[in-house]
Enzyme design. Structure first.
Site, PDB file in Angstrom:
ATOM      1  N   ASN A  93       0.935  -1.283  -0.239  1.00 41.58           N
ATOM      2  CA  ASN A  93       0.117   0.056   0.074  1.00 41.58           C
ATOM      3  C   ASN A  93       0.870   1.355   0.156  1.00 41.58           C
ATOM      4  O   ASN A  93       1.367   1.581   1.056  1.00 41.58           O
ATOM      5  CB  ASN A  93      -0.993   0.025   1.131  1.00 41.58           C
ATOM      6  CG  ASN A  93      -1.734   1.393   1.349  1.00 41.58           C
ATOM      7  OD1 ASN A  93      -1.966   1.874   0.311  1.00 41.58           O
ATOM      8  ND2 ASN A  93      -2.403   1.230   2.482  1.00 41.58           N
ATOM      9  N   LYS A 137       0.103   4.193  -0.519  1.00 37.89           N
ATOM     10  CA  LYS A 137      -0.504   5.213   0.231  1.00 37.89           C
ATOM     11  C   LYS A 137      -0.363   6.689  -0.978  1.00 37.89           C
ATOM     12  O   LYS A 137      -0.639   6.395  -2.120  1.00 37.89           O
ATOM     13  CB  LYS A 137      -0.273   5.713   1.733  1.00 37.89           C
ATOM     14  CG  LYS A 137      -0.482   4.334   2.337  1.00 37.89           C
ATOM     15  CD  LYS A 137       0.060   4.765   4.019  1.00 37.89           C
ATOM     16  CE  LYS A 137      -0.422   3.327   4.546  1.00 37.89           C
ATOM     17  NZ  LYS A 137      -0.190   3.685   6.112  1.00 37.89           N
ATOM     18  N   HIS A 179      -9.672   1.381   4.511  1.00 36.98           N
ATOM     19  CA  HIS A 179      -8.704   1.340   5.155  1.00 36.98           C
ATOM     20  C   HIS A 179      -8.695   2.495   6.433  1.00 36.98           C
ATOM     21  O   HIS A 179      -9.575   3.494   6.233  1.00 36.98           O
ATOM     22  CB  HIS A 179      -7.377   1.978   4.216  1.00 36.98           C
ATOM     23  CG  HIS A 179      -6.089   1.895   5.064  1.00 36.98           C
ATOM     24  ND1 HIS A 179      -5.842   3.132   5.803  1.00 36.98           N
ATOM     25  CD2 HIS A 179      -4.903   1.107   4.781  1.00 36.98           C
ATOM     26  CE1 HIS A 179      -4.437   2.715   6.362  1.00 36.98           C
ATOM     27  NE2 HIS A 179      -4.086   1.624   5.753  1.00 36.98           N
ATOM     28  N   GLU A 239      -7.223   5.093   7.375  1.00 37.31           N
ATOM     29  CA  GLU A 239      -6.984   6.355   7.012  1.00 37.31           C
ATOM     30  C   GLU A 239      -8.155   6.948   6.441  1.00 37.31           C
ATOM     31  O   GLU A 239      -8.338   8.262   6.270  1.00 37.31           O
ATOM     32  CB  GLU A 239      -5.727   6.326   6.042  1.00 37.31           C
ATOM     33  CG  GLU A 239      -4.517   6.335   7.202  1.00 37.31           C
ATOM     34  CD  GLU A 239      -3.346   5.698   6.524  1.00 37.31           C
ATOM     35  OE1 GLU A 239      -3.117   5.673   5.101  1.00 37.31           O
ATOM     36  OE2 GLU A 239      -2.260   5.313   7.414  1.00 37.31           O
ATOM     37  N   GLU A 245      -5.848  -4.630  10.537  1.00 32.93           N
ATOM     38  CA  GLU A 245      -4.971  -3.607  10.538  1.00 32.93           C
ATOM     39  C   GLU A 245      -5.369  -2.871  11.918  1.00 32.93           C
ATOM     40  O   GLU A 245      -5.812  -1.691  11.725  1.00 32.93           O
ATOM     41  CB  GLU A 245      -4.652  -2.720   9.398  1.00 32.93           C
ATOM     42  CG  GLU A 245      -4.409  -3.232   8.106  1.00 32.93           C
ATOM     43  CD  GLU A 245      -3.650  -2.147   7.468  1.00 32.93           C
ATOM     44  OE1 GLU A 245      -2.460  -2.603   6.859  1.00 32.93           O
ATOM     45  OE2 GLU A 245      -4.262  -1.247   7.058  1.00 32.93           O
ATOM     46  N   GLY A 294       1.961   2.516  10.944  1.00 34.45           N
ATOM     47  CA  GLY A 294       2.972   3.556  10.967  1.00 34.45           C
ATOM     48  C   GLY A 294       3.578   3.707  12.323  1.00 34.45           C
ATOM     49  O   GLY A 294       4.090   5.048  12.442  1.00 34.45           O
ATOM     50  N   SER A 329       2.972  -1.754  10.595  1.00 34.26           N
ATOM     51  CA  SER A 329       4.437  -1.705  10.995  1.00 34.26           C
ATOM     52  C   SER A 329       5.183  -3.137  10.799  1.00 34.26           C
ATOM     53  O   SER A 329       6.075  -3.606  11.586  1.00 34.26           O
ATOM     54  CB  SER A 329       4.583  -1.240  12.462  1.00 34.26           C
ATOM     55  OG  SER A 329       4.004  -0.210  12.986  1.00 34.26           O
TER      56      SER A 329
HETATM   57  P1  PGA Z   1       2.567   0.564   7.765  1.00 31.18           P
HETATM   58  O1  PGA Z   1       1.169   0.756   7.065  1.00 31.18           O
HETATM   59  O2  PGA Z   1       3.028  -0.662   7.321  1.00 31.18           O
HETATM   60  O3  PGA Z   1       3.311   1.701   7.310  1.00 31.18           O
HETATM   61  O4  PGA Z   1       2.422   0.571   9.147  1.00 31.18           O
HETATM   62  C1  PGA Z   1       0.044  -0.324   6.987  1.00 31.18           C
HETATM   63  C2  PGA Z   1      -1.010   0.208   6.329  1.00 31.18           C
HETATM   64  O5  PGA Z   1      -1.509   1.125   6.602  1.00 31.18           O
HETATM   65  O6  PGA Z   1      -1.606  -0.372   5.267  1.00 31.18           O
END
Ligand code: PGA
Length: 233
Positions: free
Chosen positions: A9, A11, A93, A95, A160, A166, A197
């Site tokens: 991903n 983003k 997601h 976000e 997640e 993150g 992460s």
């Molecule tokens: P990350 O994000 O691996 O940077 O923690 C995962 C995600 O949001 O899909």
């Protein structure tokens, strides 16, 4: 040997097409030798420049709920993605949920995406506050409510936890195991990815878990050296 689904991903990264092409081409050359299926989910505008190949598939990070598009300014329809050769779409997601996407909207997106033949990766996960209040299972059940009630099949779940995204603080494998057992208890046919992460040092501990089918990776997926190590499983 188990075949994993490793989803990148990206983003809202990177900021230039040139960088995007560099990352994509690097991965394309590396994936030939992996037994795993690698899915790259770049920003929409870069999808046009990339092609599926063996072991490497394209995914989108979102889509609109209107299957065939229409008067929806700024949106991308599932059919546009399908017609471009996109195979997967990430929906729900955290976000996006943080921007106001409800379970109901996400459900409508799932239905439309599946209708055109996209593989849906549905993200679910609790916030830190919910975790502290011991509400993890309750939240997951709520986020899956539509899926359960309507008996939606062929869904790929990505667990997640919001607090693990993150943060360099992934869900510990033992804790994850409990969540996986809970989700498999709802439907043993769920394919389940873990995200939050994951990096080249910790990913193996997660792939070892019997119930896991793969990983959803954010920041480590746009770091070519990190991602190279992970795609071999
Ligand atoms: P990350 O994000 O691996 O940077 O923690 C995962 C995600 O949001 O899909």
């Amino acid at each position: 040997m188990k075949k994993y689904l490793i989803v990148a991903n990206w983003k809202c990264n990177p900021q230039t097409l040139k960088e995007a092409e560099k990352i994509f081409n690097f991965i394309k050359n590396k994936v030939k030798k992996t037994k795993n299926e690698i899915v790259i989910c770049p920003p929409f505008i870069y999808l046009l420049k990339f092609k599926n190949s063996k072991n490497l598939k394209l995914g989108a990070q979102n889509c609109h709920f209107s299957k065939n598009g229409g008067a929806f300014t700024g949106e991308i329809s599932p059919l546009m993605l399908k017609n471009l050769g996109v195979k997967y779409v990430i929906l729900g997601h955290s976000e996006r949920r943080a921007l106001g996407e409800s379970d109901e909207i996400i459900f409508k997106k799932i239905i439309s995406a599946q209708k055109v033949g996209l593989n849906v990766i549905l993200c679910i996960g609790e916030t830190l506050k919910e975790k502290k209040a011991n509400k993890t299972f309750k939240i997951l059940k709520k986020q899956l409510n539509f899926i359960i009630k309507n008996d939606i099949k062929n869904i790929i779940l990505a667990y997640e936890p919001v607090w693990a995204i993150g943060t360099n603080n992934p869900c510990k494998p033992d804790d994850l195991k409990n969540v996986l057992i809970f989700l498999k208890g709802i439907n043993k046919n769920f394919k389940i990815l873990y995200g939050g992460s994951i990096d080249s040092k910790n990913f193996r501990e997660y792939l070892k878990l019997k119930e896991i089918n793969g990983l959803l990776i954010g920041s480590a997926s746009i770091n070519i050296e990190e991602f190279r190590k992970i795609i071999y499983g």
